[in-house]
Design an enzyme around this catalytic site. Structure first.
Site, PDB file in Angstrom:
ATOM      1  N   LYS A   1       0.949  -1.481  -0.100  1.00 40.83           N
ATOM      2  CA  LYS A   1       0.257  -0.262  -0.279  1.00 40.83           C
ATOM      3  C   LYS A   1       1.228   1.518   0.155  1.00 40.83           C
ATOM      4  O   LYS A   1       1.678   1.646   0.423  1.00 40.83           O
ATOM      5  CB  LYS A   1      -0.874   0.041   1.423  1.00 40.83           C
ATOM      6  CG  LYS A   1      -2.239   1.222   0.777  1.00 40.83           C
ATOM      7  CD  LYS A   1      -2.539   0.742   2.367  1.00 40.83           C
ATOM      8  CE  LYS A   1      -3.534   1.921   2.325  1.00 40.83           C
ATOM      9  NZ  LYS A   1      -4.425   1.407   3.739  1.00 40.83           N
TER      10      LYS A   1
ATOM     11  N   SER B   1      -9.105   1.499   3.040  1.00 44.66           N
ATOM     12  CA  SER B   1      -8.682   2.284   2.634  1.00 44.66           C
ATOM     13  C   SER B   1      -7.636   1.385   1.688  1.00 44.66           C
ATOM     14  O   SER B   1      -6.767   2.305   0.337  1.00 44.66           O
ATOM     15  CB  SER B   1      -7.672   3.196   2.441  1.00 44.66           C
ATOM     16  OG  SER B   1      -6.202   2.904   4.414  1.00 44.66           O
TER      17      SER B   1
ATOM     18  N   SER C   1      -9.382  -0.709   7.519  1.00 47.05           N
ATOM     19  CA  SER C   1      -8.730  -0.703   6.094  1.00 47.05           C
ATOM     20  C   SER C   1      -8.354  -2.048   4.940  1.00 47.05           C
ATOM     21  O   SER C   1      -8.165  -1.442   4.402  1.00 47.05           O
ATOM     22  CB  SER C   1      -7.938   0.402   6.011  1.00 47.05           C
ATOM     23  OG  SER C   1      -8.593   1.894   5.970  1.00 47.05           O
TER      24      SER C   1
END
Length: 473
Positions: free
Chosen positions: A89, A164, A188
């Site tokens: 990420k 996210s 997330s």
């Protein structure tokens, strides 16, 4: 060598066996994935940055080491992740490789050092293939990024992948990496895992170092692994966890009479009919595995949303002010993130301290409930809805409208507030063909228990489906 597309969905263990039998090389596989990303990512938008040159160099080093071993020469086999292409990420620092945080004003930011988790992965021989798209500064659950464009769900390109860590989940579901590392402040990791049909583990407090991850809320942030199978998640977790703090629990034999709690309230109060159906089907599977199910009551669940908001809002705004980003770059934030930073300015010290007090009460109450009810873990839906459409701000359940963001966070926040481990594992498809996720939660140091439980469930209740990737061609 021409590689079959099915190889993109092999497990880490399967790839490792091919490497060590010299039927596949890390360089071949890395190039195969880079070509696949070049073909499929333009529409999916899962990756922001590729690490092509360095990835191929690292793959060549892995190939040399593993080939030397197969010839009986001195070598250093670093274990199951050696030569395995993984993604990160893009809020995790990578030395010399841009880390945008999904923001416009960090578009060209090059960190000087790696995040702690990146160092661990490199030490295990993993090949970093690229950085994945995300909700701006990890401050949202849609991965609808205003600066880099929305990540799209491989199961339906008109739908969100969740967030996210949406780019990580989408890349995994599309066969564009073999594992990924995400962050989880209110779900997330687990939200996108659920909406994309992959597995995501949010470890407990202190289990995986968060140093070098751009913070959202230092109290609620967790770094954890995502992959297509529980076994692959377990391999990643073993590589990145703080081993000196990791007290492995005994493995749970399949069929042992585990005691699993079903919360009486909150988790099933607001849930769509198709997720309810998938959840009930999952409970049948757990019973067939020999699990003993019991309804339990947990204290302070309704208060977790407010407390989590107060902590996250205040800590996020404080960090962005400390970093010198806010309010200096206020106009450069996406509207949703900027509005939450503005809310953080309004949280009083008293409200923040009350939220921290509530957190302590919830942690104590959660573990006491497990003890008093003699249950090993809890089971809940991972999300109360399947993947919404991009831009769908409200969802109707039983004739009542709910904010999409609040719905997706609802069942995930408690684990962050409590600092407890939780895992999302696929539990089927809805009638419209979208993945549904099942969540298991355990007490402190319960990651091994969760991984064993989720693995048994996965084997007995496999997803047996992949998204139709022809829509990306």
């Amino acid at each position: 060598m021409s590689l079959d597309a099915g190889l993109a969905f092999s497990t880490i263990a399967e790839i490792g066996k091919l490497y060590r039998r010299r039927k596949l090389s890390p360089v071949e596989l890395t190039q195969f994935l880079l070509d696949r990303i070049a073909r499929l990512n333009p529409r999916l938008n899962a990756y922001l940055t590729l690490n092509s040159e360095a990835a191929l160099k690292d793959a060549a080093a892995a190939e040399s080491a593993l080939c030397a071993k197969s010839r009986g020469k001195s070598s250093r086999d670093l274990g199951p992740l050696h030569g395995i292409p993984i993604s990160l990420k893009d809020n995790l620092y990578t030395a010399g490789l841009r880390t945008t945080g999904g923001s416009s004003f960090l578009r060209d930011f090059l960190p000087l050092q790696d995040a702690a988790v990146v160092t661990s992965l490199k030490n295990s021989g993993a090949v970093l293939i690229g950085k994945t798209n995300l909700h701006e500064f990890a401050y949202g659950v849609t991965s609808n990024n205003p600066h880099f464009g929305p990540v799209r769900n491989p199961w339906d390109l008109d739908r969100i992948p969740g967030g996210s860590s949406g780019g990580s989940a989408a890349a995994l579901a599309a066969g564009l990496c073999y594992g990924s590392i995400g962050t989880d402040t209110g779900g997330s990791i687990r939200i996108p895992a659920s909406l994309c049909g992959v597995v995501g583990l949010k470890p407990g407090l202190g289990r995986v170092g968060a140093e070098g991850a751009i913070p959202l809320s230092t109290t609620l942030d967790f770094v954890g692994p995502m992959a297509r199978t529980v076994a692959d998640v377990a391999l990643l977790f073993d590589a990145i966890s703080n081993q000196e703090k990791l007290k492995r629990r005994p493995r749970v034999p399949r069929g042992q009479h585990l005691r699993i709690g079903i919360p009486k309230h909150f988790f099933l109060d607001i849930i769509s009919p198709e997720i309810q159906q998938a959840f009930e089907s999952s409970l049948v599977t757990l019973k067939k595995l020999g699990a003993k199910l019991k309804e339990v009551s947990l204290p302070y669940l309704k208060e977790t949303e407010h407390a989590g908001n107060q902590i996250a809002w205040a800590e996020a705004t404080h960090y962005h002010q400390q970093a010198g980003w806010y309010p200096l770059h206020a106009a450069e934030y996406g509207e949703d993130v900027r509005s939450r930073l503005e809310m953080g300015e309004k949280v009083s010290a008293l409200e923040y301290l009350r939220a921290l007090d509530l957190r302590e009460k919830f942690i104590a109450g959660f573990h006491l409930a497990l003890l008093e009810n003699a249950v090993d873990a809890l089971v809940t839906p991972a999300t109360p809805i399947a993947a919404p459409l991009i831009g769908e701000e409200n969802i109707s359940i039983a004739g009542k409208d709910y904010a999409t963001r609040a719905l997706l966070l609802r069942l995930n926040r408690p684990a962050n507030l409590g600092g407890i481990p939780a895992i999302s594992v696929p539990c089927g498809l809805t009638p419209s063909g979208l993945p549904a996720g099942l969540q298991f939660l355990a007490g402190v140091n319960g990651e091994s228990l969760l991984l064993d439980l989720a693995s048994s469930f996965e084997q007995a209740h496999p997803l047996n489906a992949r998204p139709d990737l022809s829509i990306l061609e």
